[in-house]
Structure formats: C-alpha cells, structure tokens
Design an enzyme around this catalytic site. Structure first.
Site, short mmCIF file in Angstrom:
data_model
loop_
_atom_site.label_atom_id
_atom_site.label_comp_id
_atom_site.label_asym_id
_atom_site.label_seq_id
_atom_site.Cartn_x
_atom_site.Cartn_y
_atom_site.Cartn_z
N HIS A 3 47.96 19.91 26.28
CA HIS A 3 48.31 18.21 25.21
C HIS A 3 48.13 18.98 23.92
O HIS A 3 47.74 18.38 22.90
CB HIS A 3 47.50 17.44 25.37
CG HIS A 3 47.96 15.59 25.50
ND1 HIS A 3 47.92 14.82 26.21
CD2 HIS A 3 48.64 15.46 24.15
CE1 HIS A 3 48.69 13.31 25.91
NE2 HIS A 3 48.23 14.28 24.75
N GLU A 33 54.29 15.93 27.84
CA GLU A 33 55.37 15.79 27.27
C GLU A 33 56.34 16.33 26.23
O GLU A 33 56.06 16.79 24.67
CB GLU A 33 54.58 14.52 25.67
CG GLU A 33 54.63 12.52 26.32
CD GLU A 33 54.29 11.89 25.85
OE1 GLU A 33 54.71 12.06 24.53
OE2 GLU A 33 54.27 11.00 25.81
N TYR A 91 55.82 3.37 26.43
CA TYR A 91 55.69 2.86 26.36
C TYR A 91 56.46 2.31 25.55
O TYR A 91 56.63 0.27 25.27
CB TYR A 91 55.30 3.64 24.66
CG TYR A 91 54.29 4.32 24.61
CD1 TYR A 91 52.47 3.74 24.54
CD2 TYR A 91 54.23 6.04 25.67
CE1 TYR A 91 51.39 4.53 24.50
CE2 TYR A 91 52.74 6.95 25.67
CZ TYR A 91 51.68 5.40 25.17
OH TYR A 91 50.40 6.52 25.38
#
Ligand code: FCB
Length: 452
Positions: A122, A167, A299
C-alpha cells in the site's frame, strides 16, 4: 420499521486501513525508511506539515484496536504490511521483529473471529529501493516477490486472503508522473515503467503466495471509476473513453489477459512521448495470472469533459445539486452499481470485493460526547444499497470494506481529512465510535441494510 436488504450469510463485512496511515513507529524495532517517510519529512509535501511518524500509533495500540474491531462486530479486517518492517533495505536481511508484529496481529484477529485480509503493498516502498530507481526498475518487481514470499511463508498458514497491490494507478501515476505522491517524480516514461513493474510483480507473486498459503484467495485491488461523458458531444465521449483507458483499462485489460490497450499506448506516446518499452517476453502471461477476486476501491465517478474542444455541447450532466465530500469527490452511489455490473460483464472476475468505500466529512464531537456523522452514515448506506442491487442482479460480490476503520494520515492531506467510522483524537490517541460505526455494527449484526 423499514425492512432489511439481506446480504448473503457468507458476506465479508469489513473495514480497511493501511500501514503508513495508521501505524506510526516509523523507525522502531528495526524498521527501515520508506518513500512515504522520506516524502512526509520533506517540507512542503504534506498540506498540514504532519507526518506518519506517529499517525494513530497503532503499532503500540494494536491490541486495543483489535478490541475495538471486535466491538464493531467486524467479520474481516484489511490491513497492509510495511515492507520496511520486514526488509528495512528492501531486500537482504529479514527483520524478525517486523514479522513478529504482524504475526501477533494476525493471531489477535483470528482469536476474535475476524478474517485477516492482507495487502502486501500500500505504497510504502523501501527508500533504499527508490534510491536505485524504484518501481521503474524491473529489479524492484523481483525484490517485491521475495518480500511477498517471506511474508506468505510466515503468515500463510493463517492468512487466507491476500491482496498483492493497492491501486497501482496511484502508485505509478501519482508517484512517478504527477509527483503528488511519494516519491514525487514527474516523468511519464517512468510512470509507465512503474505501472508495468507493479503489475508484473503482482503476476509473479500470485503463484508464490498460493504455494505458501494453502487454499488462499489471492487478488489485486484497483481504483476503478465509472466514467461518464459530461455531454453527448463527440469530444466528451472521446475524453470519457480516454479516462476509462487511463484509470481502468490500463490495469484491467492486462490483469484479465488482454494485453495493454492499444489506444492508450498510442495516447501516452503521442501525448507524453512515453513508451511501454520494458515489456519482455512472458510478462503479459505472468500479469494475467489467474486471480480469485478483483478488489475494487470506489469513492466517486468521473465526469469526462473535453473543455478544449471547439463547438462542444453544453454540459448535460448537471452537478448543481450534487453532493461532494471533503475531498471534493461527488457522492454518486449509482456509479458503484454501474461499475460493478460493467466489471462483471466485461471482465468476469470470479469474485469482486469492495476493498475500500467511504467518505471524508468534517466531524465534530458534540456536547453529548458523540460524533453525529449523518452524511458519512448516509454515504455508506446508499453505497451498500447499490452493492445489494448489484448482487441481486448476479454480480459475484462477496465482501465490502469501509474506508476506514478510524481517522488516519490521509497522504498529502495529512490529518486534515477524516475517513474513519471511529474518530481519532490525535492529542490523546483516544478513539470514539462515530454514529456511522454504531450504525455499521447494527448492519453487520443484521447481515444487511435498511431498505429505506
Ligand atoms: C485510496 C487509498 C486509501 C485512502 C483512500 C481515501 O485511494 O487506497 O489509502 O487514502 O483513498
């Protein structure tokens, strides 16, 4: 009493965090420096000058945090491992103390009946590897695989859900092209190389994780968008296709065995003189490794507008009455429904898991000592309704993780944006359940959300 939209019994109700955003203890017990340590220590990079040095001090408070998760009734918890706790220099000597920390965390979760979902990356690359070029270098992918293997060997008997990357679009493009995230480089050719090596390291790691974690489910998490043109004009449609390529297809296509999208490779070359030239024989087969689930972080939607096009039509998607979060992100739950369906029909992942969904709003502790975060609660509620509708329509959605368990260090925004369902008082490190947490606890207990 409104009725409950029931989710499958096996549904994984979760909450998510990431190492750099919550752990603190940035240089303790042998941990090495990561690119986020370096970046946040560089003046001018973080808007409120805060760092992740302490963050939520989770490294020292993990035990209470686990109790908090239990109180919430979580079925699953997604956290990430700091590569620099395991290999302070990115490769070479293993730091046992780092492995021990995550070992205790995993045991603590299991003893509370919470399923661990481990994200291996991450964004906190060891600075030592960045000093040698970082993700644009193929060697970093090799180092990642050794790191992944080391963690899987230690935790793989108990951890059965693995996410190779979080991501990669953000890691590659925000980090190496836009320079907004660590390591703060602005160079499209490097971003393309980084993007390829992130995916390559994913593909290489999948079989290795399985080898050390019998019966494990392995996937990757992408930040994906529902992209809609702002008007019916040709120019906006073209822009929408381009943004879909940039955010979505550049990652989805290779992961699902379709090579990099030709239109995007041409676009990067024309626009930025950037070529995807580090692709070697066998790379695309490796990247297309069979995965058990696709992790989706959702989101907001993207409205595509080609403002430069002559004769463009007036915008037909009105945003006048739209709601926006503190991040400036439009609240648009129906786009989650559309995105989940698109993924199901276009790519057919075996399972989809929403690995992040949530919202930043201003939170204040009221006179009654509570945090009445009605807007966050409504945001989560509406998105869960969209998720439920997608399941009803046949999308194999097997879990969802609210972002985030608690307020934390929001990258370049520092501690100015609060995403938690638990409020963190950074002075005292006290955690307080917001109304959204109390509501989510009921959702988990009911196995579903109120229909209205
Ligand atoms: C995602 C990140 C996560 C958090 C949320 C708000 O892009 O994965 O760490 O910052 O956004």
């Amino acid at each position: 009493m409104s009725s409950i939209l029931q989710f499958p019994d096996s549904f994984h109700w979760g909450a998510a965090t990431a190492s750099y955003q919550i752990e603190g203890a940035w240089n303790e017990d042998g941990k090495g420096e990561s690119i986020w340590d370096r970046f946040s220590h560089t003046p001018g990079k973080i808007i409120d000058h805060s760092t992740g040095d302490v963050a939520c001090d989770h490294y020292h408070r993990w035990c209470q945090d686990l109790d908090m998760m239990q109180e919430l009734g979580l079925k699953a918890y997604r956290f990430s491992i700091a590569w620099t706790r395991i290999f302070p220099d990115g490769r070479g000597q293993v730091n046992q103390a780092g492995l021990d920390f995550y070992d205790r965390l995993v045991d603590g979760l299991l003893s509370r009946n919470i399923t661990p979902y481990v994200t291996l990356y991450h964004w906190d690359l060891p600075q030592a590897l960045q000093n040698e070029g970082g993700w644009p270098q193929r060697r970093t992918a090799e180092d990642y695989v050794r790191y992944a293997e080391t963690v899987a060997r230690r935790l793989g008997d108990r951890v059965k859900h693995w996410i190779t990357h979080n991501e990669p679009w953000v890691a590659a493009f925000m980090g190496y092209a836009l320079g907004i995230h660590a390591p703060g480089i602005q160079d499209f050719p490097q971003a393309l190389a980084a993007s390829h090596h992130l995916l390559l390291s994913h593909g290489w790691a999948v079989p290795i994780i399985r080898q050390h974690s019998a019966g494990a489910q392995v996937g990757i998490t992408l930040n994906l968008h529902d992209v809609v043109p702002a008007s019916p004009s040709h120019a906006d449609a073209k822009m929408a296709r381009q943004l879909d390529g940039y955010f979505n297809r550049m990652f989805l296509d290779p992961v699902f065995g379709r090579h990099y999208p030709a239109d995007m490779l041409a676009f990067f070359e024309q626009q930025y003189g950037a070529r995807m030239d580090g692709v070697q024989e066998g790379d695309l087969q490796a990247i297309a490794a069979d995965i058990d689930f696709l992790g989706v972080n959702y989101y907001t939607r993207q409205v595509a507008r080609d403002a430069s096009a002559p004769g463009n039509l007036p915008r037909t998607i009105s945003t006048d009455d739209s709601e926006f979060t503190e991040m400036g992100w439009e609240v648009h739950p129906h786009s989650l429904y559309r995105l989940l369906n698109r993924l199901h029909f276009d790519y057919q992942p075996r399972q989809i898991i929403i690995t992040e969904n949530g919202a930043a709003f201003v939170d204040t502790v009221s006179a009654d000592g509570r945090i009445h975060d009605q807007r966050r609660l409504a945001y989560i509620h509406e998105h869960l309704k969209a998720a439920h509708a997608a399941i009803q329509g046949g999308v194999p959605l097997t879990g969802t993780f609210v972002w985030s368990l608690m307020d934390n260090f929001e990258w370049t925004y520092g501690i100015t944006k609060r995403f938690g369902v638990y409020y963190v008082d950074y002075e005292t490190q006290q955690r307080l359940p917001k109304d959204s947490a109390l509501w989510y606890r009921q959702v988990i207990a009911d196995g579903g959300v109120p229909a209205a």
